[in-house]
Design an enzyme around this catalytic site. Structure first.
Site, PDB file in Angstrom:
ATOM      1  CB  SER A  48     -30.513  -2.702   4.220  1.00  0.00           C
ATOM      2  OG  SER A  48     -30.342  -3.987   4.791  1.00  0.00           O
TER       3      SER A  48
ATOM      4  CE1 TYR B 293     -27.510  -4.758  -0.196  1.00  0.00           C
ATOM      5  CE2 TYR B 293     -27.759  -4.714   2.193  1.00  0.00           C
ATOM      6  CZ  TYR B 293     -28.310  -4.728   0.934  1.00  0.00           C
ATOM      7  OH  TYR B 293     -29.683  -4.707   0.796  1.00  0.00           O
TER       8      TYR B 293
END
Length: 282
Positions: A143, A156
């Site tokens: 990401s 995350y």
């Protein structure tokens, strides 16, 4: 390079979002598919859509990516269905809303089991068959939050930074071994999927206000379509690109982090606030 036409690919998280878009685009380009997801109905819908447009061989597999035994079983079934399988895309992922003190350890482990260990177990399960092919490719989804680390994303970011480190080190090992397997790590920016809407909330968050705000912020900057993301990933496979940035926002944040590695957040926070009003980050 790994040619898409004539290949066979395993894709996790294939029932929606980027995974679904990858399945449709790969099939359109002549690739057979082993599709995995927990959402069996979603998998069947994707398979039916592919069947209407092409004659590619598609197998569907219900898999919880947080369970190593299910990943191993998926690899065995996928290879049995597609003996020449030579592309693996570890795409499945989840999100968790909350600052570090607001999420329980069990919640953080749940996210890690999918977002990081799912990538590791998927890579381990498929690597032996990939190594036997003339050309092969692994794609691991990190990401932009594997490059920058905003507040409220401790779990995350930790997982996505781990995916990045694991992938880069493994890529170097494969190159040193003269392996036919290539590896790309993907850093999407804002892609218009349901990952934030489907996210879990930390147990320390007692109202829905912040969840609604997170969805609004995400919608304001998530301008890349899943189809565009899939096309960019496939181009990266074809060109054997080690790092694939998706979206102008990802490219901007990557550059900002390079110029201000320890002090990017105040600048980025102002940009994000502006994006809420303009819909543009860079």
């Amino acid at each position: 390079m790994t040619a898409i036409n004539g290949s066979a690919a395993a894709v996790t998280g294939a029932a929606s979002g980027i995974g679904r878009a990858l399945a449709l685009e790969l099939a359109a380009r002549g690739c057979d598919l082993a599709l995995a997801d927990r959402d069996e109905a979603g998998l069947q819908q994707v398979a039916a859509e592919i069947a209407k447009a092409s004659q590619r061989k598609v197998s569907t597999h219900r898999v919880d990516i947080g369970e190593p035994a299910q990943i191993a079983a998926f690899a065995e079934a996928a290879i049995a269905a597609h003996p020449t399988l030579n592309i693996v895309i570890n795409n499945a992922g989840v999100a968790l809303l909350g600052q570090f003190h607001e999420i329980e350890q069990a919640q953080m482990e749940w996210l890690f089991n999918i977002n990081f260990w799912g990538v590791v177990h998927g890579t381990r399960a498929f690597l032996p068959i990939l190594a036997k092919q003339r050309e092969a490719h692994i794609v691991n989804l990190s990401s932009i939050f594997g490059i920058i680390a905003p507040p409220g994303q401790a779990a995350y970011c930790a997982a996505k930074f781990a995916v990045r480190g694991f992938s880069e080190s493994l890529r170097h090992e494969l190159a040193m071994a003269n392996s036919p397997v290539r590896l790309s790590v993907v850093h999407p920016g804002g892609v218009a999927t349901n990952i934030v809407r489907n996210s879990r909330t930390g147990t320390g968050i007692t109202d829905n206000t912040r969840r609604a705000q997170s969805i609004d912020r995400f919608d304001a900057v998530a301008k890349t379509t899943p189809a565009a993301a899939a096309q960019r990933i496939i181009l990266g496979i074809e060109k054997n690109q080690p790092r694939i940035l998706i979206g102008n926002d990802a490219r901007f944040m990557d550059l900002l982090q390079r110029f201000r590695p320890a002090t990017y957040w105040p600048v980025l926070a102002k940009r994000l606030e502006k994006a809420m009003n303009t819909g543009k980050l860079s």
